[in-house]
Design an enzyme around this catalytic site. Structure first.
Site, PDB file in Angstrom:
ATOM      1  N   HIS A   1     111.512 -59.170  19.909  1.00  0.00           N
ATOM      2  CA  HIS A   1     111.020 -59.941  21.051  1.00  0.00           C
ATOM      3  C   HIS A   1     112.048 -61.010  21.414  1.00  0.00           C
ATOM      4  O   HIS A   1     113.021 -61.223  20.685  1.00  0.00           O
ATOM      5  CB  HIS A   1     109.662 -60.581  20.720  1.00  0.00           C
ATOM      6  CG  HIS A   1     109.709 -61.563  19.598  1.00  0.00           C
ATOM      7  ND1 HIS A   1     109.147 -61.329  18.361  1.00  0.00           N
ATOM      8  CD2 HIS A   1     110.279 -62.781  19.516  1.00  0.00           C
ATOM      9  CE1 HIS A   1     109.357 -62.370  17.576  1.00  0.00           C
ATOM     10  NE2 HIS A   1     110.051 -63.254  18.247  1.00  0.00           N
TER      11      HIS A   1
HETATM   12  P1  TYD Z   1     105.473 -61.959  15.706  1.00  0.00           P
HETATM   13  O1  TYD Z   1     106.034 -63.138  16.449  1.00  0.00           O
HETATM   14  O2  TYD Z   1     105.406 -60.681  16.449  1.00  0.00           O
HETATM   15  O3  TYD Z   1     106.259 -61.761  14.328  1.00  0.00           O
HETATM   16  P2  TYD Z   1     107.776 -61.290  14.047  1.00  0.00           P
HETATM   17  O4  TYD Z   1     108.621 -61.935  15.062  1.00  0.00           O
HETATM   18  O5  TYD Z   1     108.104 -61.776  12.696  1.00  0.00           O
HETATM   19  O6  TYD Z   1     107.816 -59.797  14.041  1.00  0.00           O
HETATM   20  O7  TYD Z   1     104.038 -62.376  15.184  1.00  0.00           O
HETATM   21  C1  TYD Z   1     103.237 -61.517  14.409  1.00  0.00           C
HETATM   22  C2  TYD Z   1     101.797 -61.984  14.524  1.00  0.00           C
HETATM   23  O8  TYD Z   1     101.631 -63.302  13.983  1.00  0.00           O
HETATM   24  C3  TYD Z   1     101.308 -62.042  15.960  1.00  0.00           C
HETATM   25  O9  TYD Z   1      99.975 -61.561  15.983  1.00  0.00           O
HETATM   26  C4  TYD Z   1     101.295 -63.516  16.300  1.00  0.00           C
HETATM   27  C5  TYD Z   1     101.092 -64.191  14.953  1.00  0.00           C
HETATM   28  N1  TYD Z   1     101.792 -65.486  14.851  1.00  0.00           N
HETATM   29  C6  TYD Z   1     101.054 -66.654  14.884  1.00  0.00           C
HETATM   30  O10 TYD Z   1      99.814 -66.644  15.008  1.00  0.00           O
HETATM   31  N2  TYD Z   1     101.716 -67.849  14.766  1.00  0.00           N
HETATM   32  C7  TYD Z   1     103.077 -67.912  14.636  1.00  0.00           C
HETATM   33  O11 TYD Z   1     103.652 -69.010  14.521  1.00  0.00           O
HETATM   34  C8  TYD Z   1     103.823 -66.673  14.627  1.00  0.00           C
HETATM   35  C9  TYD Z   1     105.315 -66.682  14.503  1.00  0.00           C
HETATM   36  C10 TYD Z   1     103.135 -65.506  14.732  1.00  0.00           C
END
Ligand code: TYD
Length: 138
Positions: free
Chosen positions: A52
């Protein structure tokens, strides 16, 4: 914003026979204030995280333990950084697509972030990100 703005920051290190110490001060060692800290751990072998970009968020990514690769993409240029030292932080500015993979066993990836979690700040589709990134350049 380009991948060239995403640089490795050499954080202060206090070496000590009792164990080393590193610290990060908001707006001094990194170019933003810190509103959130999160970390990835227990990552299974072969897993990929990230995938992302953020519209406005600034981040510092640190390999607190173990190692992993961070692939950065600004819509035009790409670069990959291998993280394996807890005193190096990779500054990731807004509008950079990132993927993180090649996690070693026991790796811990800590992220210092400039703002609270906000799903509206995310690009989850690479094509949407590239379209806006190229618009900003023109
Ligand atoms: P995501 O940002 O997609 O993780 P990564 O970049 O590590 O692959 O987030 C995964 C899940 O966690 C998504 O459902 C959102 C949640 N999340 C939070 O609730 N708070 C946060 O600070 C982060 C980074 C993610």
């Amino acid at each position: 914003m380009s991948v060239h703005d995403c640089t490795i920051l050499d954080l202060p290190r206090i070496n000590d026979p009792r164990g080393n110490l590193t610290f990060v001060e908001a707006n001094r060692h990194i170019p933003f204030g810190i509103n959130r800290v999160y970390y990835l751990y227990d990552v299974p072998g072969g897993a990929e995280r990230g995938g992302h970009a953020h519209k406005a968020l600034h981040q510092l990514i640190i390999a607190m333990s173990g190692s992993f690769d961070i692939h950065l993409d600004d819509g035009q240029s790409k670069k990959t950084v291998h993280m394996n030292r807890s005193y190096y932080g990779l500054y990731v500015c807004p509008m950079i697509w990132r993927e993180i993979d090649n996690f070693s066993s026991g790796a811990v990836c800590m992220v210092l972030a400039s703002d609270y979690y906000d799903e509206l700040d995310y690009y989850r589709q690479h094509a949407d990100f590239v379209a806006d990134a190229l618009k900003a350049i023109k």
